[in-house]
Design a protein around this motif. Structure first.
Motif, PDB file in Angstrom:
ATOM      1  N   VAL A 227      36.456 -35.183 -48.254  1.00 50.05           N
ATOM      2  CA  VAL A 227      36.461 -33.954 -47.464  1.00 50.05           C
ATOM      3  C   VAL A 227      36.598 -34.317 -45.992  1.00 50.05           C
ATOM      4  CG1 VAL A 227      33.932 -33.800 -47.126  1.00 50.05           C
ATOM      5  CG2 VAL A 227      35.314 -31.693 -47.214  1.00 50.05           C
ATOM      6  N   GLY A 228      37.260 -33.461 -45.233  1.00 50.43           N
ATOM      7  CA  GLY A 228      37.402 -33.713 -43.798  1.00 50.43           C
ATOM      8  C   GLY A 228      38.035 -32.528 -43.110  1.00 50.43           C
ATOM      9  N   GLU A 229      38.132 -32.632 -41.789  1.00 50.03           N
ATOM     10  CA  GLU A 229      38.744 -31.560 -41.001  1.00 50.03           C
ATOM     11  C   GLU A 229      40.178 -31.949 -40.653  1.00 50.03           C
ATOM     12  OE1 GLU A 229      38.225 -29.308 -36.669  1.00 50.03           O
ATOM     13  OE2 GLU A 229      36.592 -30.550 -37.442  1.00 50.03           O
ATOM     14  N   GLU A 230      41.102 -31.026 -40.870  1.00 54.06           N
ATOM     15  CA  GLU A 230      42.504 -31.241 -40.493  1.00 54.06           C
ATOM     16  C   GLU A 230      43.055 -29.959 -39.879  1.00 54.06           C
ATOM     17  OE1 GLU A 230      45.009 -32.766 -43.580  1.00 54.06           O
ATOM     18  OE2 GLU A 230      43.510 -34.237 -44.246  1.00 54.06           O
ATOM     19  N   HIS A 231      43.501 -30.060 -38.626  1.00 55.17           N
ATOM     20  CA  HIS A 231      44.124 -28.922 -37.935  1.00 55.17           C
ATOM     21  C   HIS A 231      43.238 -27.674 -37.961  1.00 55.17           C
ATOM     22  CE1 HIS A 231      47.569 -31.544 -38.059  1.00 55.17           C
ATOM     23  NE2 HIS A 231      47.618 -31.483 -39.376  1.00 55.17           N
ATOM     24  N   PRO A 251      27.406 -24.134 -38.408  1.00 53.13           N
ATOM     25  CA  PRO A 251      27.991 -25.007 -37.382  1.00 53.13           C
ATOM     26  C   PRO A 251      27.578 -26.471 -37.531  1.00 53.13           C
ATOM     27  CG  PRO A 251      26.847 -23.105 -36.397  1.00 53.13           C
ATOM     28  CD  PRO A 251      26.453 -23.172 -37.835  1.00 53.13           C
ATOM     29  N   GLY A 252      28.471 -27.349 -37.082  1.00 53.07           N
ATOM     30  CA  GLY A 252      28.190 -28.782 -37.046  1.00 53.07           C
ATOM     31  C   GLY A 252      29.133 -29.549 -37.949  1.00 53.07           C
ATOM     32  N   ALA A 253      29.603 -30.698 -37.446  1.00 50.18           N
ATOM     33  CA  ALA A 253      30.528 -31.512 -38.237  1.00 50.18           C
ATOM     34  C   ALA A 253      29.890 -31.967 -39.546  1.00 50.18           C
ATOM     35  CB  ALA A 253      30.973 -32.722 -37.415  1.00 50.18           C
ATOM     36  N   HIS A 254      28.557 -32.191 -39.525  1.00 52.49           N
ATOM     37  CA  HIS A 254      27.858 -32.640 -40.739  1.00 52.49           C
ATOM     38  C   HIS A 254      27.932 -31.595 -41.848  1.00 52.49           C
ATOM     39  CE1 HIS A 254      25.054 -30.389 -38.251  1.00 52.49           C
ATOM     40  NE2 HIS A 254      24.307 -30.168 -39.299  1.00 52.49           N
ATOM     41  N   GLN A 255      28.163 -30.312 -41.477  1.00 54.97           N
ATOM     42  CA  GLN A 255      28.240 -29.277 -42.510  1.00 54.97           C
ATOM     43  C   GLN A 255      29.516 -29.391 -43.336  1.00 54.97           C
ATOM     44  OE1 GLN A 255      25.783 -27.792 -43.399  1.00 54.97           O
ATOM     45  NE2 GLN A 255      24.452 -27.173 -41.706  1.00 54.97           N
ATOM     46  N   ILE A 256      30.513 -30.100 -42.809  1.00 55.11           N
ATOM     47  CA  ILE A 256      31.719 -30.336 -43.605  1.00 55.11           C
ATOM     48  C   ILE A 256      31.377 -31.226 -44.797  1.00 55.11           C
ATOM     49  CG2 ILE A 256      33.990 -31.472 -43.587  1.00 55.11           C
ATOM     50  CD1 ILE A 256      34.299 -30.455 -40.691  1.00 55.11           C
ATOM     51  N   GLN A 257      30.546 -32.245 -44.562  1.00 53.69           N
ATOM     52  CA  GLN A 257      30.127 -33.113 -45.661  1.00 53.69           C
ATOM     53  C   GLN A 257      29.238 -32.364 -46.650  1.00 53.69           C
ATOM     54  OE1 GLN A 257      28.304 -36.343 -43.507  1.00 53.69           O
ATOM     55  NE2 GLN A 257      30.269 -37.297 -43.044  1.00 53.69           N
ATOM     56  N   ASN A 258      28.326 -31.527 -46.116  1.00 51.97           N
ATOM     57  CA  ASN A 258      27.483 -30.724 -47.009  1.00 51.97           C
ATOM     58  C   ASN A 258      28.343 -29.781 -47.846  1.00 51.97           C
ATOM     59  OD1 ASN A 258      25.175 -31.916 -45.950  1.00 51.97           O
ATOM     60  ND2 ASN A 258      24.855 -30.324 -44.426  1.00 51.97           N
ATOM     61  N   ALA A 259      29.358 -29.190 -47.202  1.00 50.98           N
ATOM     62  CA  ALA A 259      30.266 -28.296 -47.922  1.00 50.98           C
ATOM     63  C   ALA A 259      31.017 -29.055 -49.012  1.00 50.98           C
ATOM     64  CB  ALA A 259      31.254 -27.648 -46.947  1.00 50.98           C
TER      65      ALA A 259
END
Length: 425
Positions: A227-231, A251-259
């Motif tokens: 998982v990661g952020e793209e565009h 909010p928070g970049a760490h929530q991408i990993q939780n998601a």
């Protein structure tokens, strides 16, 4: 006249049943569950979560996804912030005062005055309420650790989840990452798949060893899913295929990993397409970089940007620092109160480069609060420009007198966060 509800009175009584707040054995739980007719054996399919950070957020995302797919979901979490009822959600709704009072009374009577901790007996009450209420899934979050946690009584959950594991609660779980990982990995069950979030190498080694010993398939970040952020979007991929989704509303970049962990769980549960987007866009989890936009505290600082976060350990400090670094530039002032059981320096150090000042407060009504003077001393050692305030309101007035339009982050403890939410209601 007291504002206490009937459930508050019973909860106060339960506090006296054991001299220690935390005492990690399962014997007392098994005894009471037997007296109650083993409700843990009558639950809808269970998803059991453990980890140091991200359990609550991940659980909230899974719940949002399952509910969007039309499922009725029980959820158990701790600690509560404002009211005990937040810990128990039955088929999507917070437990009512009448229902909570009834199950607490029943557990108190069934316990017969025997020694049992507050968390143990209230967990039994939650399991009893969930076993008697029809639903499709049960989401159980550990309180502390895993192996000897009061929630670790379900023999065959549908799925287990390990969110990121780091140093915390060393006095109970061990003084190394490997020992802490061993306790958390205690929720892994024979033959039951386990979703694993991002982990340090030594933690992953412990998890893999236990999984192999129990024949439990792992669905691990970086191996089975990515998982990661793209565009400006979140991209999740596993062997089933790719999901292109909005960024999490938490909010928070760490929530991408939780998601990512939540999506891995939803994929395993065959929740369906409706669940995936809802998991990242509809989850609600208070005191995790929560923006406060109205209420008495906001009125004290009407031009400020006011945030609240309950993170309290070094990993949470790093996640907060990373999030602050991504926000639009604006002077950021911290108001911080912590417990004396936490690594204050470890939490505060990563934040020093992102904070213009730190105002230390004691946590009102909390016996284990770190005194404001000690929090201030640790802040100074960690590189902060620090001061102290008698109260939250005083801290807000002091900061906004100097910088009325500042960003203010109240942080350091879920107990402080609970005080803030009650005070700001």
């Amino acid at each position: 006249m007291s504002d206490n509800t009937p459930s508050d009175v019973i909860l106060d009584r339960m506090m006296a049943l054991h001299p220690k707040v935390i005492d990690l054995v399962l014997d007392r739980v098994w005894r009471l569950l037997e007296a109650l007719g083993h409700p843990e054996q009558k639950l809808p399919p269970v998803v059991h979560l453990a980890g140091t950070n991200g359990k609550g957020s991940t659980q909230a995302m899974i719940r949002a996804g399952l509910e969007a797919a039309g499922h009725r979901v029980h959820a158990y979490t701790s600690p509560h912030l404002a009211r005990f009822h937040e810990r128990i959600r039955l088929a999507g709704e917070l437990i009512t005062e009448e229902h909570l009072t009834a199950v607490l009374d029943e557990c108190y009577a069934a316990n017969g005055g025997e020694t049992i901790t507050y968390f143990e007996i209230t967990t039994c009450a939650a399991l009893l309420a969930m076993a008697r209420t029809p639903a499709d899934y049960t989401l159980l979050e550990t309180g502390l650790g895993g192996r000897l946690d009061a929630t670790n009584v379900v023999e065959k959950p549908a799925l287990t989840i390990l969110t990121p594991i780091s140093m915390d609660h060393e006095q109970f779980l061990g003084d190394t990452l490997a020992k802490i990982a061993g306790e958390k990995a205690g929720i892994i069950k024979r033959g039951v798949p386990c979703v694993v979030g991002p982990q340090p190498e030594e933690v992953m080694a412990v998890i893999e060893a236990r999984a192999v010993a129990l024949g439990a398939p792992l669905l691990a970040y970086g191996q089975n899913w990515h998982v990661g952020e793209e565009h400006g979007r979140m991209v999740y991929q596993d062997e089933t295929g790719l999901l292109d989704l909005p960024l999490p509303n938490l909010p928070g970049a760490h929530q991408i990993q939780n998601a990512g962990a939540a999506l891995a769980a939803l994929r395993h549960l065959n929740a369906g397409d409706a669940a995936f987007e809802a998991a990242v866009t509809e989850a609600y989890w208070p005191a995790r970089m929560q923006r406060l936009k109205e209420g008495p505290l906001v009125e004290i600082a009407p031009k400020a940007e006011l945030w609240l976060d309950g993170g309290h350990n070094p990993a949470a400090g790093e996640a907060l620092a990373a999030h602050l670094a991504r926000l639009p530039r604006r002077p950021t002032h911290l108001i911080c109160g912590m417990l004396n059981t936490k690594d204050a320096g470890g939490f505060l150090r990563p934040l020093a480069d992102h904070a213009t000042s730190l105002t230390a407060v004691s946590i009102p009504g909390e016996a284990n609060t770190l005194p404001a003077t000690e929090t201030a001393r640790m802040a100074q050692k960690s590189g902060h420009r620090e001061s102290e305030a008698e109260s939250l309101a005083d801290a807000l007035r002091s900061i906004t007198a100097e910088a009325p339009e500042a960003r203010i982050l109240i942080c350091g403890s879920l107990y402080l966060a609970g005080h803030v939410l009650r005070r700001n209601a």
